[in-house]
Design an enzyme around this catalytic site. Sequence first.
Site, PDB file in Angstrom:
ATOM      1  N   TYR A 238      -2.021   0.072  10.678  1.00  0.00           N
ATOM      2  CA  TYR A 238      -2.211  -0.611   9.387  1.00  0.00           C
ATOM      3  C   TYR A 238      -0.975  -0.464   8.505  1.00  0.00           C
ATOM      4  O   TYR A 238      -0.457  -1.438   7.948  1.00  0.00           O
ATOM      5  CB  TYR A 238      -3.436  -0.023   8.673  1.00  0.00           C
ATOM      6  CG  TYR A 238      -3.543  -0.387   7.210  1.00  0.00           C
ATOM      7  CD1 TYR A 238      -4.065  -1.618   6.811  1.00  0.00           C
ATOM      8  CD2 TYR A 238      -3.121   0.502   6.215  1.00  0.00           C
ATOM      9  CE1 TYR A 238      -4.158  -1.949   5.453  1.00  0.00           C
ATOM     10  CE2 TYR A 238      -3.203   0.178   4.872  1.00  0.00           C
ATOM     11  CZ  TYR A 238      -3.724  -1.048   4.495  1.00  0.00           C
ATOM     12  OH  TYR A 238      -3.804  -1.373   3.153  1.00  0.00           O
TER      13      TYR A 238
ATOM     14  N   SER B 264       0.807  -1.220   0.000  1.00  0.00           N
ATOM     15  CA  SER B 264       0.000   0.000   0.000  1.00  0.00           C
ATOM     16  C   SER B 264       0.843   1.274   0.000  1.00  0.00           C
ATOM     17  O   SER B 264       1.895   1.340   0.642  1.00  0.00           O
ATOM     18  CB  SER B 264      -0.885  -0.006   1.255  1.00  0.00           C
ATOM     19  OG  SER B 264      -1.425   1.268   1.479  1.00  0.00           O
TER      20      SER B 264
ATOM     21  N   GLU C 176       0.116   3.652   1.693  1.00  0.00           N
ATOM     22  CA  GLU C 176       0.142   4.090   3.097  1.00  0.00           C
ATOM     23  C   GLU C 176       1.521   3.865   3.716  1.00  0.00           C
ATOM     24  O   GLU C 176       1.875   4.502   4.700  1.00  0.00           O
ATOM     25  CB  GLU C 176      -0.914   3.343   3.908  1.00  0.00           C
ATOM     26  CG  GLU C 176      -2.314   3.872   3.727  1.00  0.00           C
ATOM     27  CD  GLU C 176      -2.503   5.279   4.277  1.00  0.00           C
ATOM     28  OE1 GLU C 176      -2.350   5.483   5.478  1.00  0.00           O
ATOM     29  OE2 GLU C 176      -2.811   6.171   3.466  1.00  0.00           O
TER      30      GLU C 176
HETATM   31  P1  NDP Z   1     -11.326  -4.876   1.339  1.00  0.00           P
HETATM   32  O1  NDP Z   1     -11.348  -4.353   2.723  1.00  0.00           O
HETATM   33  O2  NDP Z   1     -12.445  -4.562   0.404  1.00  0.00           O
HETATM   34  O3  NDP Z   1     -11.201  -6.480   1.393  1.00  0.00           O
HETATM   35  C1  NDP Z   1     -10.406  -7.123   2.356  1.00  0.00           C
HETATM   36  C2  NDP Z   1     -10.587  -8.615   2.222  1.00  0.00           C
HETATM   37  O4  NDP Z   1      -9.822  -9.275   3.248  1.00  0.00           O
HETATM   38  C3  NDP Z   1     -12.038  -9.086   2.420  1.00  0.00           C
HETATM   39  O5  NDP Z   1     -12.286 -10.179   1.558  1.00  0.00           O
HETATM   40  C4  NDP Z   1     -12.038  -9.562   3.867  1.00  0.00           C
HETATM   41  O6  NDP Z   1     -13.022 -10.506   4.157  1.00  0.00           O
HETATM   42  C5  NDP Z   1     -10.656 -10.207   3.914  1.00  0.00           C
HETATM   43  N1  NDP Z   1     -10.171 -10.422   5.284  1.00  0.00           N
HETATM   44  C6  NDP Z   1     -10.118  -9.533   6.291  1.00  0.00           C
HETATM   45  N2  NDP Z   1      -9.603 -10.102   7.401  1.00  0.00           N
HETATM   46  C7  NDP Z   1      -9.332 -11.390   7.072  1.00  0.00           C
HETATM   47  C8  NDP Z   1      -8.806 -12.489   7.782  1.00  0.00           C
HETATM   48  N3  NDP Z   1      -8.460 -12.403   9.063  1.00  0.00           N
HETATM   49  N4  NDP Z   1      -8.644 -13.671   7.124  1.00  0.00           N
HETATM   50  C9  NDP Z   1      -9.017 -13.792   5.832  1.00  0.00           C
HETATM   51  N5  NDP Z   1      -9.545 -12.787   5.114  1.00  0.00           N
HETATM   52  C10 NDP Z   1      -9.692 -11.602   5.725  1.00  0.00           C
HETATM   53  O7  NDP Z   1      -9.930  -4.433   0.698  1.00  0.00           O
HETATM   54  P2  NDP Z   1      -9.576  -4.071  -0.824  1.00  0.00           P
HETATM   55  O8  NDP Z   1     -10.154  -5.086  -1.715  1.00  0.00           O
HETATM   56  O9  NDP Z   1      -9.838  -2.637  -1.056  1.00  0.00           O
HETATM   57  O10 NDP Z   1      -7.990  -4.228  -0.781  1.00  0.00           O
HETATM   58  C11 NDP Z   1      -7.351  -5.468  -1.057  1.00  0.00           C
HETATM   59  C12 NDP Z   1      -5.967  -5.470  -0.442  1.00  0.00           C
HETATM   60  O11 NDP Z   1      -5.194  -4.426  -0.993  1.00  0.00           O
HETATM   61  C13 NDP Z   1      -5.928  -5.253   1.069  1.00  0.00           C
HETATM   62  O12 NDP Z   1      -4.837  -6.006   1.569  1.00  0.00           O
HETATM   63  C14 NDP Z   1      -5.637  -3.775   1.215  1.00  0.00           C
HETATM   64  O13 NDP Z   1      -5.013  -3.521   2.439  1.00  0.00           O
HETATM   65  C15 NDP Z   1      -4.724  -3.558   0.030  1.00  0.00           C
HETATM   66  N6  NDP Z   1      -4.734  -2.234  -0.544  1.00  0.00           N
HETATM   67  C16 NDP Z   1      -5.909  -1.664  -0.948  1.00  0.00           C
HETATM   68  C17 NDP Z   1      -5.905  -0.450  -1.580  1.00  0.00           C
HETATM   69  C18 NDP Z   1      -7.162   0.207  -2.025  1.00  0.00           C
HETATM   70  O14 NDP Z   1      -7.118   1.409  -2.319  1.00  0.00           O
HETATM   71  N7  NDP Z   1      -8.267  -0.495  -2.127  1.00  0.00           N
HETATM   72  C19 NDP Z   1      -4.634   0.261  -1.856  1.00  0.00           C
HETATM   73  C20 NDP Z   1      -3.468  -0.453  -1.418  1.00  0.00           C
HETATM   74  C21 NDP Z   1      -3.529  -1.652  -0.798  1.00  0.00           C
HETATM   75  P3  NDP Z   1     -14.535 -10.053   4.563  1.00  0.00           P
HETATM   76  O15 NDP Z   1     -15.238  -9.773   3.260  1.00  0.00           O
HETATM   77  O16 NDP Z   1     -15.036 -11.248   5.272  1.00  0.00           O
HETATM   78  O17 NDP Z   1     -14.417  -8.829   5.418  1.00  0.00           O
HETATM   79  P1  GDR Z   2      -7.062   5.593   3.114  1.00  0.00           P
HETATM   80  O1  GDR Z   2      -8.580   5.683   2.623  1.00  0.00           O
HETATM   81  O2  GDR Z   2      -6.917   5.877   4.554  1.00  0.00           O
HETATM   82  O3  GDR Z   2      -6.263   6.424   2.160  1.00  0.00           O
HETATM   83  O4  GDR Z   2      -6.753   4.032   2.916  1.00  0.00           O
HETATM   84  P2  GDR Z   2      -9.862   6.404   3.256  1.00  0.00           P
HETATM   85  O5  GDR Z   2     -10.828   6.513   2.138  1.00  0.00           O
HETATM   86  O6  GDR Z   2     -10.304   5.735   4.501  1.00  0.00           O
HETATM   87  O7  GDR Z   2      -9.301   7.863   3.657  1.00  0.00           O
HETATM   88  C1  GDR Z   2      -8.794   8.761   2.699  1.00  0.00           C
HETATM   89  C2  GDR Z   2      -8.653  10.132   3.323  1.00  0.00           C
HETATM   90  O8  GDR Z   2      -9.943  10.676   3.573  1.00  0.00           O
HETATM   91  C3  GDR Z   2      -9.939  11.279   4.870  1.00  0.00           C
HETATM   92  N1  GDR Z   2     -11.297  11.326   5.402  1.00  0.00           N
HETATM   93  C4  GDR Z   2     -12.062  10.274   5.711  1.00  0.00           C
HETATM   94  N2  GDR Z   2     -11.853   8.948   5.580  1.00  0.00           N
HETATM   95  C5  GDR Z   2     -12.845   8.103   5.944  1.00  0.00           C
HETATM   96  N3  GDR Z   2     -12.662   6.783   5.800  1.00  0.00           N
HETATM   97  N4  GDR Z   2     -14.030   8.565   6.469  1.00  0.00           N
HETATM   98  C6  GDR Z   2     -14.279   9.889   6.625  1.00  0.00           C
HETATM   99  O9  GDR Z   2     -15.345  10.271   7.089  1.00  0.00           O
HETATM  100  C7  GDR Z   2     -13.257  10.793   6.217  1.00  0.00           C
HETATM  101  N5  GDR Z   2     -13.160  12.138   6.196  1.00  0.00           N
HETATM  102  C8  GDR Z   2     -11.980  12.454   5.707  1.00  0.00           C
HETATM  103  C9  GDR Z   2      -8.994  10.394   5.677  1.00  0.00           C
HETATM  104  O10 GDR Z   2      -8.560  11.069   6.852  1.00  0.00           O
HETATM  105  C10 GDR Z   2      -7.899  10.138   4.659  1.00  0.00           C
HETATM  106  O11 GDR Z   2      -6.970  11.166   4.666  1.00  0.00           O
HETATM  107  C11 GDR Z   2      -7.168   3.329   1.754  1.00  0.00           C
HETATM  108  C12 GDR Z   2      -7.428   1.876   2.179  1.00  0.00           C
HETATM  109  O12 GDR Z   2      -8.000   1.196   1.080  1.00  0.00           O
HETATM  110  C13 GDR Z   2      -6.125   1.190   2.549  1.00  0.00           C
HETATM  111  O13 GDR Z   2      -6.372  -0.204   2.752  1.00  0.00           O
HETATM  112  C14 GDR Z   2      -5.128   1.371   1.407  1.00  0.00           C
HETATM  113  O14 GDR Z   2      -3.904   0.754   1.740  1.00  0.00           O
HETATM  114  C15 GDR Z   2      -4.932   2.853   1.121  1.00  0.00           C
HETATM  115  O15 GDR Z   2      -6.182   3.415   0.756  1.00  0.00           O
HETATM  116  C16 GDR Z   2      -3.967   3.069  -0.050  1.00  0.00           C
END
Ligand code: NDP
Ligand code: GDR
Length: 361
Positions: A173, A150, A152
């Site tokens: 995280y 990520s 992050e």
């Molecule tokens: P989601 O939160 O949508 O999905 C997470 C998945 O992980 C779900 O299927 C969830 O299952 C599963 N999970 C959570 N805990 C466990 C566990 N203990 N054992 C097995 N499975 C588990 O994430 P995204 O699809 O958005 O992201 C995919 C991956 O990429 C994650 O690792 C995230 O951290 C990373 N990532 C995401 C980014 C983004 O912008 N979306 C950017 C960079 C990295 P359940 O449905 O049951 O909750």
């Molecule tokens: P992020 O995504 O933390 O970048 O992680 P999120 O959408 O949660 O936050 C983005 C920014 O928005 C600000 N923010 C809020 N965020 C949430 N969730 N809710 C609010 O009400 C709100 N108001 C303002 C946050 O402070 C932040 O700056 C996502 C996840 O998918 C991670 O798993 C992944 O690794 C990173 O993107 C890349």
Amino acid sequence: MAEPSETPQNSEPKIKVALITGITGQDGSYLTEFLLSKGYEVHGLIRRSSNFNTQRINHIYIDPHNANKARMKLHYADLTDASSLRRWIDTIAPDEVYNLAAQSHVAVSFEIPDYTADVVATGTLRLLEAVRSHIAETGRTHIKYYQAGSSEMFGSTPPPQAEDTPFHPRSPYAVAKCAAHWYTVNYREAYGIFACNGILFNHESPRRGENFVTRKITRAVGRIKIGLQSKLFLGNLQASRDWGFAGDYVEAMWMMLQQEKPDDYVVATEESHSVEEFLEAAFGYVGLNWRDHVVIDKRYFRPSEVDNLKGDASKAKKVLGWKPKVGFQQLVKMMVDEDVETAKREKVLVDAGYMDAQQQP
Ligand code: NDP
Ligand code: GDR
């Protein structure tokens, strides 16, 4: 009669087998669709929950009793349970493993840091160890591993962020993702495993979890437009993110595993927008002014924030030939369009007395 040949003319090419953790998540669902379209057999690990958690993949699920058609198979496992991971790696014998499972919410990781570290960091180690011992016992050295890293991890290091930019994580995280990143590098170096880290910047879609800021905004826009809600409570509007479309990003994951050598890649649009700009675009698209609806609520501020992320994806572009297809405005429109439709369906239920309009998503 034809001579027997060592490679029969009509031999079917071997079907590739992928194993995905986190298949029920946003990325898991897009990656599954993508791999099925490439002819893969896809196995997904799902965790047990008291309600079904497969909404994002129900549309591609075929009952396993229909053995000829079902190319996506689901199995119970958990990243906190090493034995389940090892068992499924051995049973499925995948060609490619995609580790997408995570407690992926940054703000929530401050509330449950211990669990987040267990799943995100140690869970990755457990899975890598399952892959390592599977290879050691079977000699299946061609198995490839993808780790969902990520942006992050860069945290407070200023943009643009590339593969060689130092990490400075700002949440439990992000710290756990750094550990997962280095476990992956270490297993590559120590055991020669084909393991890649994708360092993906934020990617969104209509399937994004509803408590991430983009989807929280587009859900609210839909509901406000249809008259089901009037206020939207948010935290820091000044943070900037490099937002792309999840469907584009899962292709980059697959591309990394098709290379000759394993490596790490940043995947990003190279464009950054603030939360406020997202609000402007989303509310503006349906003719609303976000200032009439948004209320700042301190509870959504984080103990330490990541202010500005903007990726440099030149390596992925050059080596993988990857580039994003969906831009910022198109992404916002796609999400708002979908959520206006969702709100219309909710309105039908509200009007029929089956749903409470005050029920906030
Ligand atoms: P989601 O939160 O949508 O999905 C997470 C998945 O992980 C779900 O299927 C969830 O299952 C599963 N999970 C959570 N805990 C466990 C566990 N203990 N054992 C097995 N499975 C588990 O994430 P995204 O699809 O958005 O992201 C995919 C991956 O990429 C994650 O690792 C995230 O951290 C990373 N990532 C995401 C980014 C983004 O912008 N979306 C950017 C960079 C990295 P359940 O449905 O049951 O909750
Ligand atoms: P992020 O995504 O933390 O970048 O992680 P999120 O959408 O949660 O936050 C983005 C920014 O928005 C600000 N923010 C809020 N965020 C949430 N969730 N809710 C609010 O009400 C709100 N108001 C303002 C946050 O402070 C932040 O700056 C996502 C996840 O998918 C991670 O798993 C992944 O690794 C990173 O993107 C890349």
